[in-house]
Design a protein around this motif. Structure first.
Motif, PDB file in Angstrom:
ATOM      1  N   CYS A  35      -1.494  -7.880  -0.835  1.00  0.00           N
ATOM      2  CA  CYS A  35      -0.427  -7.378   0.049  1.00  0.00           C
ATOM      3  C   CYS A  35       0.889  -8.111  -0.223  1.00  0.00           C
ATOM      4  O   CYS A  35       1.963  -7.584   0.016  1.00  0.00           O
ATOM      5  CB  CYS A  35      -0.830  -7.542   1.497  1.00  0.00           C
TER       6      CYS A  35
ATOM      7  N   CYS B 180       4.667  -8.061   1.423  1.00  0.00           N
ATOM      8  CA  CYS B 180       4.776  -7.003   2.430  1.00  0.00           C
ATOM      9  C   CYS B 180       4.754  -7.570   3.833  1.00  0.00           C
ATOM     10  O   CYS B 180       5.375  -7.035   4.726  1.00  0.00           O
ATOM     11  CB  CYS B 180       3.663  -5.973   2.252  1.00  0.00           C
TER      12      CYS B 180
ATOM     13  N   CYS C 210       0.816  -1.214   0.000  1.00  0.00           N
ATOM     14  CA  CYS C 210       0.000   0.000   0.000  1.00  0.00           C
ATOM     15  C   CYS C 210       0.849   1.263   0.000  1.00  0.00           C
ATOM     16  O   CYS C 210       0.337   2.355  -0.201  1.00  0.00           O
ATOM     17  CB  CYS C 210      -0.960  -0.012   1.185  1.00  0.00           C
TER      18      CYS C 210
HETATM   19  S1  SF4 Z   1       0.006  -5.877   4.671  1.00  0.00           S
HETATM   20 FE1  SF4 Z   1       1.344  -4.395   3.702  1.00  0.00          FE
HETATM   21  S2  SF4 Z   1       0.323  -3.873   1.803  1.00  0.00           S
HETATM   22 FE2  SF4 Z   1      -1.184  -4.865   3.088  1.00  0.00          FE
HETATM   23  S3  SF4 Z   1      -2.232  -3.170   4.100  1.00  0.00           S
HETATM   24 FE3  SF4 Z   1      -0.615  -3.900   5.485  1.00  0.00          FE
HETATM   25  S4  SF4 Z   1       1.149  -2.631   5.013  1.00  0.00           S
HETATM   26 FE4  SF4 Z   1      -0.294  -2.393   3.344  1.00  0.00          FE
END
Ligand code: SF4
Lengths: 466, 197
Positions: free
Chosen positions: A406, A409, A346
């Motif tokens: 995601c 991440c 994100c």
């Molecule tokens: S897992 Fe990573 S990409 Fe997904 S919402 Fe959380 S910080 Fe953002």
């Protein structure tokens, strides 16, 4: 005395003040995803209740989804069950779901803005700390826990104590090769991973004003990495231009009316902040992290800090971190080999991020032995990348363009970096094990990550720009 | 069973590490459950075990040292930073802790703890370092806390400190009330607020 941007929005959403306690804050928009919502749905069902205002919730599946072969059933049983529960819960409670296979599916903080759901002046929450992303539109947006998700489902309200307010002014011009990710990594390195705890941060100054909406989102996104409750930027013409015509943005007379309100959303010149920090944009280099929290970042030309001046306690914690990373104090970060490149999350998975990478790598090939994953933030970003031919550039470079989610991440779904390997990542967290057990993460901008993909090393991207 | 907490007296488990993020408290791959129970066994999973089963404990981690046990988890500053996952608070509570002591808590973690009747007690750096030193010397040392008096003390050291908790949350802790109970009780006011906008 004037009001801050934050106060203007906050005051309009207080339902009730409690003596010696928090305020009851009304929430306009609530985003949910599969990981932090099932227990909340269970909670309200246990009370025999339905969701109070289902039209104010938008749901997607992002954290726990595969990013290859999304048309097939999810292989991992627990993951499949979690995603299935979201589908059932949303159907039962009349919540709009952009799940796997839907043309709007994607990372929750990417789809909200791109669909025009995220709007200035709103209060926005989600059971996810990077909800701060939405603050880029001049909204009060912050992450909450599952008990709070349940509260919002049940009452559309939360109990919140008013945070202290900080303004960070970034003025002047950014140097070539320095992008918004570098600004926020620089700020976090400056004030530390806990430096804004207890505060809500407003970003201001000419360097911030000149950024695109997507670049602003990258900055607000990482506010939580210095402990801030959230980050925000006053809306302006750049905001309005980005929003106009988006699916859920107001239209016609409604647009005109809302626009007039949104134009009042700025901190008055005599508004008072509890803390103010001034930064010269020209001081910022391409940044990279070397440690295991996002505050452990340095300019790319700098050495990893020395432990010589630290006290015993600091030294122990610092060396624990470097030991995990397999790095030594007081050595250069430049020219270290990397094994993986992850462009996604994100923080940096929007179309401008992919364009930035594509511009840089066009006609080049990835270094041997390096694996490069590009994970678009949403189906719409994926489609746009294909329409613009960006997918071909990645293919020719030997990069793997995956499907939205995601991904690497957070080391939850299938996409994990193997133990001991080094990954340069455009995501937001370099915690131990964040990208997989014993994986080692260097956080950087999409541009710096692109240069690493081509060279196989941590390099100063400025040496490769014309 | 009432969730209320007032006085707790117990030995402590010292996690003398700073910036413990919620990914360490409970790694993301253990967040796939859809109920609130059973997260305790994965508390600090990657610091506790070499593998994803319990067959290879890491000898150097405090939770694997039988000398240490108790209802207090004591940790270095900036505890609970990072991800908003409430599973972190659930895991700590599920592992048998009622109180977390640190010199500094991340905001979301603190809220999540308060919402789960896991008492976050913020102490001074000085108190914390004395407590760490004392526990390492004598793992049997006891700490006690009173929510009513907002006091934490280590009787054996003659160490005593006031801590902050807002008046509303204090009432919640002493009586076992949830925020959600309160919010539901003012629903007519919430509806009136919606009408007035
Ligand atoms: S897992 Fe990573 S990409 Fe997904 S919402 Fe959380 S910080 Fe953002």
């Amino acid at each position: 005395m004037g009001k801050t941007l934050f106060e203007k929005i906050w005051d309009k959403h207080v339902v009730k003040e409690i003596d010696g306690g928090p305020s009851v804050l009304y929430i306009d928009k609530h985003f949910i995803h599969e990981v932090t919502s099932p227990q909340a749905f269970k909670g309200i069902e246990k009370r025999g209740m339905k969701v109070f205002r289902p039209q104010q919730i938008v749901a997607t599946a992002d954290h726990n989804v595969p990013t290859l072969n999304q048309h097939l059933p999810i292989g991992d049983e627990l993951s499949r069950n979690q995603v299935q529960q979201l589908i059932e819960n949303c159907a039962k409670h009349g919540v709009e779901l952009y799940g796997l296979g839907h043309p709007f599916q994607g990372i929750v903080h990417v789809i909200g803005p791109e669909l025009g759901v995220t709007q200035p002046g709103m209060t926005i929450v989600c059971g996810d700390s990077h909800t701060s992303t939405h603050g880029a539109f001049g909204a009060i947006a912050f992450g909450i826990g599952t008990s709070e998700v349940e509260m919002v489902m049940a009452t559309q309200c939360l109990m919140q104590s008013k945070p202290k307010l900080m303004r960070i002014n970034v003025d002047g011009e950014l140097k070539n090769g320095v992008v918004s990710k570098d600004i926020i990594l620089y700020i976090i390195a400056l004030i530390s991973a806990s430096g804004a705890t207890g505060y809500f941060v407003e970003y201001a100054g000419s360097a911030i004003r000149s950024l695109s909406m997507e670049a602003r989102m990258t900055i607000c996104n990482m506010s939580i990495e210095m402990g801030a409750r959230g980050g925000m930027i006053a809306p302006d013409q750049i905001t309005f231009d980005y929003m106009e015509g988006r699916l859920f943005a107001p239209k016609g007379a409604e647009w005109t009316a809302r626009l007039a309100e949104w134009k009042q959303l700025y901190s008055d010149s005599d508004a008072v902040f509890d803390k103010e920090i001034n930064i010269d944009a020209a001081d910022i280099e391409p940044m990279i992290t070397y440690g295991t929290n996002p505050g452990m970042g340095i300019g790319i030309t700098k050495n990893i800090p020395s432990d010589a001046t630290l006290d015993d306690n600091e030294k122990r914690n610092f060396l624990k971190s470097l030991n995990y990373m397999g790095l030594q104090p007081d050595t250069p970060i430049k020219d270290r080999n990397i094994d993986y490149v992850f462009i996604g999350s994100c923080t940096n998975s929007r179309i401008e991020d992919l364009r930035m990478v594509a511009d840089f790598v066009k006609g080049k090939k990835k270094a041997d032995g390096v694996e490069v994953w590009i994970v678009p933030g949403s189906k719409q970003v994926e489609l746009q990348a294909k329409n613009e031919g960006i997918d071909k550039i990645f293919e020719e470079a030997g990069f793997m363009l995956r499907q939205p989610g995601c991904s690497a991440c957070l080391g939850m779904n299938e996409d994990k970096i193997p133990a001991g390997k080094y990954c340069i990542s455009t995501s937001n967290r370099n915690f131990e094990g964040r990208q997989g057990p014993n994986a080692r993460t260097f956080l950087a901008s999409p541009l710096t990550a692109a240069a690493a993909a081509i060279t196989g090393k941590v390099v100063d991207v400025r040496e490769y720009l014309n | 069973m009432s969730k209320a907490i007032n006085e707790v007296k117990s030995t402590v488990v010292p996690v003398d590490i700073e910036n413990v993020d919620t990914d360490q408290i409970i790694p993301a791959r253990f967040l796939k459950a859809t109920s609130r129970d059973g997260f305790g066994k994965n508390l600090f999973r990657d610091w506790r075990y070499h593998n994803d089963d319990e067959s290879q404990p890491k000898a150097d981690f405090v939770m694997n040292d039988p000398k240490f046990s108790g209802k207090f988890l004591v940790a270095g500053k900036n505890f609970g930073c990072g991800s908003s996952r409430e599973h972190a608070a659930w895991a700590i509570k599920d592992a048998g802790f009622d109180v977390v002591v640190s010199s500094f808590f991340a905001d979301i973690f603190k809220n999540n703890s308060l919402n789960n009747f896991l008492l976050p007690v913020t102490v001074s750096e000085e108190f914390l370092s004395k407590l760490f030193a004392a526990v390492k010397e004598n793992p049997a040392i006891e700490v006690q806390v009173s929510v009513q008096d907002q006091v934490i003390e280590v009787p054996a050291l003659g160490l005593k400190e006031q801590f902050d908790i807002n008046a509303y949350k204090k009432t919640c802790f002493l009586n076992g009330y949830d925020d959600i109970d309160y919010l539901l009780s003012i629903k007519p006011e919430i509806e009136a607020f919606e009408q007035s906008r």
